[in-house]
Design an enzyme around this catalytic site. Structure first.
Site, PDB file in Angstrom:
ATOM      1  N   LYS A 186       3.542  78.106 -27.254  1.00 53.20           N
ATOM      2  CA  LYS A 186       4.361  77.811 -28.419  1.00 53.20           C
ATOM      3  C   LYS A 186       3.494  77.556 -29.670  1.00 53.20           C
ATOM      4  CE  LYS A 186       8.160  78.072 -25.982  1.00 53.20           C
ATOM      5  NZ  LYS A 186       7.919  78.414 -24.570  1.00 53.20           N
TER       6      LYS A 186
HETATM    7  C1  LIG Z   1       9.247  77.947 -23.631  1.00 52.54           C
HETATM    8  C2  LIG Z   1      10.710  78.048 -23.615  1.00 52.54           C
HETATM    9  C3  LIG Z   1      11.500  77.199 -22.813  1.00 52.54           C
HETATM   10  C4  LIG Z   1      10.925  76.261 -21.788  1.00 52.54           C
HETATM   11  O1  LIG Z   1      10.016  75.366 -22.268  1.00 52.54           O
HETATM   12  P1  LIG Z   1       8.978  74.695 -21.241  1.00 52.54           P
HETATM   13  O2  LIG Z   1       8.250  73.706 -22.077  1.00 52.54           O
HETATM   14  O3  LIG Z   1       8.118  75.779 -20.698  1.00 52.54           O
HETATM   15  O4  LIG Z   1       9.787  74.025 -20.183  1.00 52.54           O
HETATM   16  C5  LIG Z   1      12.873  77.283 -22.909  1.00 52.54           C
HETATM   17  N1  LIG Z   1      13.467  78.159 -23.748  1.00 52.54           N
HETATM   18  C6  LIG Z   1      12.748  78.988 -24.513  1.00 52.54           C
HETATM   19  C7  LIG Z   1      13.463  79.907 -25.433  1.00 52.54           C
HETATM   20  C8  LIG Z   1      11.351  78.977 -24.464  1.00 52.54           C
HETATM   21  O5  LIG Z   1      10.652  79.826 -25.222  1.00 52.54           O
END
Ligand SMILES: *Cc1c(COP(=O)(O)O)cnc(C)c1O
Length: 375
Positions: A186
């Protein structure tokens, strides 16, 4: 610095020395669980989101599950969401005992098609989980108008949207529940982690209980458990990474936008028409450019294309396969053809490299490789 021999991944986190030192300090301090760093990160995030209450967690998945629990959603309820997301978005609905109801996506934005949401609302519908795909926000006016009209809670899956805006307002600084992920890919990361923006201190206290086994403490030895919680707290090690990342968030997002702009200019205005491939919406007002997607024409086999790019030392991702076509969802009655746009996108989409440490030359290398495969 363009070196065509080095491998270019689709993403890579940037961590500065100061952050590394701060993590080492946490390790030396002896306080490794949730402590002062978590509190500092929550305070900073709260300020970032206009003073709203914010709580951190150990993933951006449990943030959404906890938001649904705080909203009182469970067995017998329906929650509307998009089939075009990481499977976490729908899994959390099932975890609470509720039923996921999918609505197809818009072919251009790849976000849930808000014009099709009302047709999916039933007397059991309690909430909607829209995803701001790649950091491109959903139409927030339309979304909250639907939610208000039908008395639905909203849990924004803003996992990819930190720093994105809507009409000049930050995603997270308004709305109902807003969930962010700090997973390594992210725009800012904590190794693993996430945060939830809530509406008031009561919701925040309930979220704290769900975060840690349902425990409330009073005095030195007082403890009670009155709801079923889990183990979802962030560590101070992760929070130290997050504090270091927050310092660079604006600069990371500016760099991402700059690289995205360069993708558009390098592909050129006739790229789509010449190749049949689709570029993303060129939104330089609202998006935080979490990812840069290309939808390949139907005539191109994605695995073959990915291999050809890999042969040129370029790693691609694919985000995402349509959720409803996974075996577990098929077993719940979903089949091919139900959400044709999400299915086509899920089969043909690729994620091109885009991360702050990339150079303009890297972008050009990717674009010429793509063109060599498609033209
Ligand atoms: C990364 C992501 C998640 C999950 O997040 P985590 O921190 O990996 O649990 C959920 N929804 C979207 C759209 C994502 O990109």
């Amino acid at each position: 610095m363009s070196d065509a021999s080095h491998f270019l991944p689709f993403t890579k986190p940037t961590v500065d020395e100061e952050t590394i030192v701060s993590v080492v300090e946490v390790l030396r301090s002896g306080w490794l669980a949730s402590g002062p760093k978590v509190q500092a990160l929550e305070a900073q995030l709260s300020e970032y989101f206009g003073g709203r209450p914010v709580r951190t967690f150990n993933s951006g998945t449990c943030t959404m599950e906890i938001a649904l629990r705080v909203a009182g959603i469970g067995a017998g309820d329906e929650v509307i969401t998009t089939p075009n997301s990481w499977v976490a978005t729908a899994n959390v609905i099932i975890e609470t005992g509720a039923t996921p109801v999918f609505v197809d996506i818009d072919a251009k934005t790849h976000n849930i098609d808000l014009d099709k949401v009302e047709a999916a609302i039933t007397p059991r519908t309690k909430a909607i989980i829209p995803v701001h795909m790649c950091g491109l926000p959903c139409d927030m006016d339309k979304l909250y108008a639907i939610a208000d009209k039908h008395n639905l809670r909203v849990v924004e899956d803003a996992a990819q949207a930190i720093g994105s805006t809507w009409k000049g307002k930050r995603i997270g600084a308004f709305g109902d529940f807003v969930s962010f992920s700090f997973q390594v890919n992210k725009n800012i990361m904590t190794g693993e982690g996430g945060c939830l923006v809530l509406n008031n201190p009561e919701e925040a206290r309930l979220a704290e209980k769900y975060r840690l086994q349902g425990v409330t403490r009073s005095g030195l030895d007082g403890i009670d458990v009155d709801v079923l919680g889990g183990k979802y707290n962030m560590t101070d090690i992760a929070a130290a990474i997050g504090l270091g990342q927050m310092k660079h968030l604006a600069e990371f997002n500016t760099k991402r936008a700059e690289l995205a702009r360069h993708y558009f200019s390098s592909f050129g205005t006739d790229f789509e028409q010449k190749t049949g491939a689709e570029l993303p919406v060129a939104d330089f007002e609202n998006s935080n450019w979490h990812m840069f997607h290309l939808v390949l024409p139907e005539s191109v086999n994605r695995a073959t294309f990915m291999q050809q790019m890999l042969d040129q030392q370029i790693g691609l991702g694919y985000h995402y396969r349509a959720i409803h076509l996974f075996s577990m969802y098929r077993a719940r009655g979903f089949t091919d053809g139900m959400f044709p746009i999400a299915e086509r996108v899920g089969k043909q989409i690729v994620t091109l490299p885009l991360f702050p440490a990339m150079s303009i030359e890297d972008v050009e290398r990717v674009v010429s490789a793509v063109k060599s495969c498609l033209l």
